[in-house]
Design an enzyme around this catalytic site. Structure first.
Site, PDB file in Angstrom:
ATOM      1  N   ASN A  84     -27.497 -10.853 -44.118  1.00 40.61           N
ATOM      2  CA  ASN A  84     -27.526 -10.707 -42.666  1.00 40.61           C
ATOM      3  C   ASN A  84     -28.788  -9.977 -42.234  1.00 40.61           C
ATOM      4  OD1 ASN A  84     -26.043  -8.429 -43.875  1.00 40.61           O
ATOM      5  ND2 ASN A  84     -25.613  -7.745 -41.796  1.00 40.61           N
ATOM      6  N   GLU A 112     -30.212  -8.119 -38.777  1.00 40.20           N
ATOM      7  CA  GLU A 112     -29.898  -7.634 -37.431  1.00 40.20           C
ATOM      8  C   GLU A 112     -31.154  -7.472 -36.578  1.00 40.20           C
ATOM      9  OE1 GLU A 112     -25.843  -5.141 -38.445  1.00 40.20           O
ATOM     10  OE2 GLU A 112     -27.626  -4.018 -37.882  1.00 40.20           O
ATOM     11  N   CYS A 147     -26.080 -13.863 -39.298  1.00 42.30           N
ATOM     12  CA  CYS A 147     -25.186 -13.543 -40.410  1.00 42.30           C
ATOM     13  C   CYS A 147     -25.709 -14.133 -41.715  1.00 42.30           C
ATOM     14  CB  CYS A 147     -23.796 -14.099 -40.147  1.00 42.30           C
ATOM     15  SG  CYS A 147     -22.968 -13.411 -38.710  1.00 42.30           S
ATOM     16  N   GLU A 155     -24.095 -15.851 -44.026  1.00 36.75           N
ATOM     17  CA  GLU A 155     -23.626 -17.209 -44.304  1.00 36.75           C
ATOM     18  C   GLU A 155     -24.501 -18.246 -43.610  1.00 36.75           C
ATOM     19  OE1 GLU A 155     -19.864 -14.580 -43.978  1.00 36.75           O
ATOM     20  OE2 GLU A 155     -21.888 -14.620 -43.154  1.00 36.75           O
ATOM     21  N   CYS A 209     -17.217 -14.713 -40.151  1.00 36.62           N
ATOM     22  CA  CYS A 209     -16.893 -14.581 -38.726  1.00 36.62           C
ATOM     23  C   CYS A 209     -16.696 -15.967 -38.113  1.00 36.62           C
ATOM     24  CB  CYS A 209     -18.005 -13.819 -38.000  1.00 36.62           C
ATOM     25  SG  CYS A 209     -19.529 -14.770 -37.774  1.00 36.62           S
ATOM     26  N   CYS A 232     -19.846 -18.221 -38.055  1.00 35.13           N
ATOM     27  CA  CYS A 232     -20.151 -18.729 -39.393  1.00 35.13           C
ATOM     28  C   CYS A 232     -19.147 -19.799 -39.814  1.00 35.13           C
ATOM     29  CB  CYS A 232     -20.190 -17.588 -40.408  1.00 35.13           C
ATOM     30  SG  CYS A 232     -21.649 -16.553 -40.216  1.00 35.13           S
TER      31      CYS A 232
END
Length: 160
Positions: free
Chosen positions: A62, A64, A73, A75, A112, A115
């Protein structure tokens, strides 16, 4: 009125050591790349590793950004990279490991919603399931035979 029962089935392993060699290696790659996550705001680090049909492993962590939600993210980082660099190659498996600098993450942490939708797109595109393994920083590993198993009511191209 008709009542319909929807059941999702998962396997749980007490630890990554219980996985077969190929799956354990994939999870170890997710753990390894998790350590490169750029997560100065949430302190929540995620690593993902994909196994492609030719044996290639693609990793992502990930990333940010102070301007939430501009980050990405792990994934989606991995799956988008895989499609960009290895177009047309099927994704067989996905391993995810998540950790937090703020608390112990010893329970499996699934993808999430964003994802899940992205993984579903590639599962639909390739017309084959993507096996998924997910865990926290340590402990139990949860296995799902496909993304649809964890997202039974999904939105895909057939919904449009």
């Amino acid at each position: 009125m008709k009542k319909v029962e929807i059941v999702a089935t998962f396997l749980e392993y007490d630890s990554k050591e219980e996985l077969n060699e190929q799956d354990r290696n994939l999870m170890e790659k997710a753990i390894e790349i998790r350590k490169t996550a750029y997560a100065p705001y949430s302190k929540f680090k995620v690593g993902a590793a994909l196994l492609l049909e030719d044996g290639t492993i693609v990793q992502g962590s990930n990333q940010e950004n102070a301007a939430y939600p501009s980050g990405l993210c792990a994934e989606r980082t991995a799956i988008f990279y895989a499609n960009a660099i290895h177009p047309g190659k099927r994704i067989l498996k996905l391993a995810i490991s998540a950790s937090s600098d703020l608390k112990v993450t010893d329970q499996p942490i699934p993808p999430c919603g964003a994802c899940r939708q992205s993984i579903l797109e590639y599962e639909t595109k390739q017309k084959e399931p993507i096996e998924m393994f997910f865990m926290g920083a340590e402990g139990v590993v949860r296995y799902s035979p496909s993304l649809i198993n964890i997202l039974p009511f999904h939105f895909d191209k057939d919904s449009m």
